[in-house]
Design an enzyme around this catalytic site. Structure first.
Site, PDB file in Angstrom:
ATOM      1  N   SER A 119      -4.733   3.799 -17.104  1.00 54.25           N
ATOM      2  CA  SER A 119      -3.769   3.377 -16.090  1.00 54.25           C
ATOM      3  C   SER A 119      -3.483   4.471 -15.068  1.00 54.25           C
ATOM      4  CB  SER A 119      -2.453   2.920 -16.718  1.00 54.25           C
ATOM      5  OG  SER A 119      -1.755   4.019 -17.263  1.00 54.25           O
ATOM      6  N   THR A 121      -7.156  -0.218 -11.768  1.00 52.69           N
ATOM      7  CA  THR A 121      -6.453   0.032 -13.018  1.00 52.69           C
ATOM      8  C   THR A 121      -5.118  -0.694 -12.948  1.00 52.69           C
ATOM      9  OG1 THR A 121      -5.828   1.757 -14.611  1.00 52.69           O
ATOM     10  CG2 THR A 121      -5.407   2.225 -12.272  1.00 52.69           C
ATOM     11  N   TYR A 122      -4.232  -0.384 -13.867  1.00 51.81           N
ATOM     12  CA  TYR A 122      -2.906  -0.994 -13.857  1.00 51.81           C
ATOM     13  C   TYR A 122      -1.842   0.099 -13.830  1.00 51.81           C
ATOM     14  CZ  TYR A 122      -2.826   0.183 -18.802  1.00 51.81           C
ATOM     15  OH  TYR A 122      -2.864   0.871 -19.990  1.00 51.81           O
ATOM     16  N   LYS A 138       0.852  -1.205   0.000  1.00 53.45           N
ATOM     17  CA  LYS A 138       0.000   0.000   0.000  1.00 53.45           C
ATOM     18  C   LYS A 138       0.875   1.238   0.000  1.00 53.45           C
ATOM     19  CE  LYS A 138      -2.228   1.165   3.837  1.00 53.45           C
ATOM     20  NZ  LYS A 138      -3.262   1.365   4.873  1.00 53.45           N
ATOM     21  N   GLY A 158      -6.623   8.336 -18.601  1.00 55.06           N
ATOM     22  CA  GLY A 158      -7.835   7.838 -19.248  1.00 55.06           C
ATOM     23  C   GLY A 158      -9.070   8.120 -18.412  1.00 55.06           C
ATOM     24  N   ALA A 159     -10.015   7.177 -18.444  1.00 49.52           N
ATOM     25  CA  ALA A 159     -11.286   7.366 -17.738  1.00 49.52           C
ATOM     26  C   ALA A 159     -11.094   7.613 -16.246  1.00 49.52           C
ATOM     27  CB  ALA A 159     -12.184   6.151 -17.959  1.00 49.52           C
ATOM     28  N   ALA A 160     -10.048   7.021 -15.659  1.00 51.10           N
ATOM     29  CA  ALA A 160      -9.781   7.210 -14.228  1.00 51.10           C
ATOM     30  C   ALA A 160      -9.530   8.675 -13.881  1.00 51.10           C
ATOM     31  CB  ALA A 160      -8.594   6.355 -13.795  1.00 51.10           C
TER      32      ALA A 160
END
Length: 116
Positions: A25, A57-58, A9, A73-75
């Site tokens: 990502s 995501t990655y 974490k 992107g969408a994130a």
């Protein structure tokens, strides 16, 4: 039996960028990745402390020492620059291994995202 446990974490890092015009990502400073034992392309969960959003995501490598935390992107629609997020990885392991496993928790400076 296998169980999914927290592997590592990054606790309370600040979003430095949000790039909607990218394939997807999260970009993470490579120093932070190394410290938290996160590898490129690994699946992560991102939890936004400011608005409660959670997403998966990655990871892609960011410039070492830059402190970059960029949602792509969408994130990028789930965060604002300056939001504080927690980035969590998980691992599947057998029950006996999971009972002994110790996750790696990293607490960088929240303002600079640098290791202290």
């Amino acid at each position: 039996m296998y169980v999914e446990v927290v592997k590592s974490k990054l606790h309370n890092v600040s979003v430095t960028e949000a790039n909607l015009n990218y394939v997807g990502s999260i970009t993470i400073d490579e120093d932070l990745m190394d410290e938290a034992n996160i590898i490129e392309n690994e699946k992560v969960q991102v939890v936004n402390n400011n608005n409660g959003e959670r997403l998966e995501t990655y990871v892609i490598k960011g410039e070492r020492g830059s402190g970059v935390i960029c949602l792509n992107g969408a994130a990028a629609r789930k965060v604002a620059v300056g939001d504080v997020v927690i980035i969590i990885t998980y691992a599947m392991m057998d029950l006996d291994e999971a009972k002994e496993f110790k996750p790696k928790f990293v607490f960088p400076d929240t303002e600079t995202n640098r290791l202290v």
